[in-house]
Design a protein around this motif. Structure first.
Motif, PDB file in Angstrom:
ATOM      1  N   ALA A   1       0.832  -1.210   0.000  1.00  0.00           N
ATOM      2  CA  ALA A   1       0.000   0.000   0.000  1.00  0.00           C
ATOM      3  C   ALA A   1       0.864   1.257   0.000  1.00  0.00           C
ATOM      4  N   LEU A   2       1.973   1.227   0.734  1.00  0.00           N
ATOM      5  CA  LEU A   2       2.874   2.379   0.792  1.00  0.00           C
ATOM      6  C   LEU A   2       3.593   2.570  -0.543  1.00  0.00           C
ATOM      7  N   LEU A   3       4.063   1.480  -1.134  1.00  0.00           N
ATOM      8  CA  LEU A   3       4.727   1.564  -2.430  1.00  0.00           C
ATOM      9  C   LEU A   3       3.768   2.051  -3.514  1.00  0.00           C
ATOM     10  N   GLN A   4       2.542   1.569  -3.457  1.00  0.00           N
ATOM     11  CA  GLN A   4       1.559   1.992  -4.453  1.00  0.00           C
ATOM     12  C   GLN A   4       1.273   3.486  -4.339  1.00  0.00           C
ATOM     13  N   ARG A   5       1.254   3.984  -3.122  1.00  0.00           N
ATOM     14  CA  ARG A   5       1.012   5.416  -2.939  1.00  0.00           C
ATOM     15  C   ARG A   5       2.175   6.237  -3.489  1.00  0.00           C
ATOM     16  N   ILE A   6       3.404   5.760  -3.288  1.00  0.00           N
ATOM     17  CA  ILE A   6       4.570   6.443  -3.858  1.00  0.00           C
ATOM     18  C   ILE A   6       4.495   6.420  -5.381  1.00  0.00           C
ATOM     19  N   ASP A   7       4.133   5.268  -5.941  1.00  0.00           N
ATOM     20  CA  ASP A   7       3.985   5.168  -7.397  1.00  0.00           C
ATOM     21  C   ASP A   7       2.971   6.176  -7.925  1.00  0.00           C
ATOM     22  N   GLU A   8       1.837   6.275  -7.256  1.00  0.00           N
ATOM     23  CA  GLU A   8       0.745   7.100  -7.763  1.00  0.00           C
ATOM     24  C   GLU A   8       0.961   8.592  -7.522  1.00  0.00           C
ATOM     25  N   GLU A   9       1.440   8.963  -6.337  1.00  0.00           N
ATOM     26  CA  GLU A   9       1.468  10.372  -5.964  1.00  0.00           C
ATOM     27  C   GLU A   9       2.824  11.042  -6.170  1.00  0.00           C
ATOM     28  N   VAL A  10       3.909  10.271  -6.133  1.00  0.00           N
ATOM     29  CA  VAL A  10       5.244  10.862  -6.284  1.00  0.00           C
ATOM     30  C   VAL A  10       5.814  10.570  -7.670  1.00  0.00           C
ATOM     31  N   LEU A  11       5.896   9.296  -8.013  1.00  0.00           N
ATOM     32  CA  LEU A  11       6.505   8.914  -9.289  1.00  0.00           C
ATOM     33  C   LEU A  11       5.533   9.031 -10.456  1.00  0.00           C
ATOM     34  N   ARG A  12       4.240   8.956 -10.169  1.00  0.00           N
ATOM     35  CA  ARG A  12       3.206   8.947 -11.207  1.00  0.00           C
ATOM     36  C   ARG A  12       3.499   7.861 -12.243  1.00  0.00           C
ATOM     37  N   ARG A  13       3.905   6.724 -11.710  1.00  0.00           N
ATOM     38  CA  ARG A  13       4.268   5.591 -12.558  1.00  0.00           C
ATOM     39  C   ARG A  13       3.035   4.760 -12.865  1.00  0.00           C
ATOM     40  N   PRO A  14       2.740   4.537 -14.144  1.00  0.00           N
ATOM     41  CA  PRO A  14       1.576   3.722 -14.492  1.00  0.00           C
ATOM     42  C   PRO A  14       1.793   2.267 -14.115  1.00  0.00           C
ATOM     43  N   LEU A  15       0.719   1.530 -13.973  1.00  0.00           N
ATOM     44  CA  LEU A  15       0.795   0.125 -13.612  1.00  0.00           C
ATOM     45  C   LEU A  15       1.664  -0.626 -14.611  1.00  0.00           C
ATOM     46  N   ASP A  16       2.695  -1.294 -14.096  1.00  0.00           N
ATOM     47  CA  ASP A  16       3.610  -2.108 -14.897  1.00  0.00           C
ATOM     48  C   ASP A  16       4.386  -1.290 -15.927  1.00  0.00           C
TER      49      ASP A  16
END
Length: 413
Positions: A341-356
């Protein structure tokens, strides 16, 4: 204390094994260095997944080589390591930290099977960006190691030697494990380091306060499968010939310092490699001690590794842990456990990295911005362009406060 007495302070069986391990470590690393200098394979495994294997991406990589010099961002070399069962975490980390300017070397240790390494190599060759830019390499056979022992130092030096072999155009070496993750985009990192002198080393260090150290025998230096450390009942006193320093095992090191440790133009790196060949937590000592005792490098250090440890979940909710990570201003965080959950939040809000997908940046042909992300980053963008975001401004503020704060803390002048 004389140099010859370092390995003779424990019982005779342990002393013999310790001496053998020390010699094996030195010969191991020196063999990698020699092969790199004569432009042969950086390691003699001859498998199809090595960086020296013929690759159809070689021409593409040459065509999109990053521009260097004043006005251009730096280049980072990433050494990313994992073990058995770490395929998903290593590939996720690679995608999160990817930028076509940089170079990447992936290593699964001897605990991982041949299938896992083949799967990792196949994955790298199946990704359009990795294949097109040709800047991701996989070590074909894993080193046996224990992160607490000197085998971790040997593996890191080996990785550094290979990265120097496949392309010495990079400016800093970043070593990450499967439990690490970036807290900024590569655009942010490259932008923040653009104005930093290329000879600086971001290496957390402090003088070692222990008067004696536990003696260990790391059998991973002598075999091809992972093994536990063996502990001696003996203790070793601190040497008189040099001062011991310790700190984070994950510094950001300049290329000049890495070359110094790998090629050992003077005897200090080799001498310390011998000394730490039977020392517990050698990865927390080696680079710090080489730096602190080197007249050339002791004044080119920043006493910070630009990392932040993940706050434990006890007593903190997800939002508080996320705020602590992002608010640190650090470039990387370590010791992620079961924190999806923490990694997903970093992906979405900081890195803005799309799924896969890889973390987008100004280099993406489709374009990206702070308020949105590209659905897919493909070959064809400007790899010399970077765009700073909010996390990058926090990192730049941290670095500006660190750079110029002084030389090695506690080193002899």
């Amino acid at each position: 204390m004389a140099h010859s007495s370092w390995l003779a302070t424990c019982g005779s069986p342990w002393s013999a094994l310790g001496t053998l391990a020390a010699l094996a470590t030195s010969l191991l690393v020196l063999s990698y260095v020699s092969s790199s200098l004569v432009h042969r394979a950086a390691y003699g495994y001859g498998d199809p997944y090595s960086p020296d294997a013929e690759s159809p991406s070689a021409a593409a990589a040459a065509a999109v080589a990053p521009r260097k010099g004043p006005g251009y961002p730096p280049v980072f070399a990433y050494y990313i390591t994992g073990g058995h069962g770490d395929f998903v975490r290593v590939t996720r980390l690679l995608k999160a930290a990817y930028h076509p300017r940089n170079r990447y070397l992936l290593h699964l240790d001897a605990g991982a099977g041949a299938y896992e390494r083949a799967r990792l190599a196949s994955y790298v060759r199946s990704e359009r960006a990795f294949l097109g830019y040709g800047n991701v390499h996989v070590i074909g056979r894993g080193d046996a190691l224990d992160g607490r022992g000197p085998s971790a130092v040997a593996a890191a030096l080996r990785g550094a030697a290979i990265l120097l072999r496949v392309g010495a155009d990079w400016d800093w070496l970043v070593a990450l494990g499967a439990a690490d993750y970036p807290l900024v985009t590569q655009d942010d990192l490259l932008h923040a380091f653009s104005s930093v002198p290329r000879d600086l080393n971001f290496i957390d260090h402090r003088a070692d306060s222990e008067s004696h150290h536990v003696v260990v025998v790391d059998q991973n230096l002598l075999q091809s499968t992972n093994a536990e450390l063996s502990f001696s009942s003996g203790r070793r006193e601190k040497p008189d010939a040099f001062e011991l320093f310790r700190g984070s095992p994950s510094p950001i090191l300049s290329r000049a310092f890495v070359e110094h440790c790998v090629a050992a133009p003077d005897n200090l790196p080799r001498t310390l490699l011998m000394y730490f060949s039977n020392t517990m937590d050698a990865a927390e000592f080696y680079f710090q001690t080489v730096m602190a005792n080197s007249p050339r490098f002791r004044n080119s250090t920043v006493n910070h590794s630009v990392r932040f440890d993940v706050p434990p979940p006890q007593g903190m909710d997800l939002r508080s842990r996320y705020d602590a990570l992002v608010g640190s201003g650090a470039a990387f965080a370590g010791r992620f456990g079961d924190d999806e959950a923490l990694l997903q939040r970093i992906d979405e809000e900081v890195l803005r990295r799309p799924l896969d997908g890889v973390t987008p940046g100004a280099w993406c042909a489709a374009g990206s911005g702070e308020e949105g992300s590209a659905a897919e980053c493909s070959v064809g963008g400007d790899i010399d362009a970077v765009r700073q975001g909010a996390a990058g401004r926090r990192l730049a503020s941290l670095i500006s406060g660190l750079v110029g704060t002084g030389a090695c803390d506690g080193c002899k002048s």
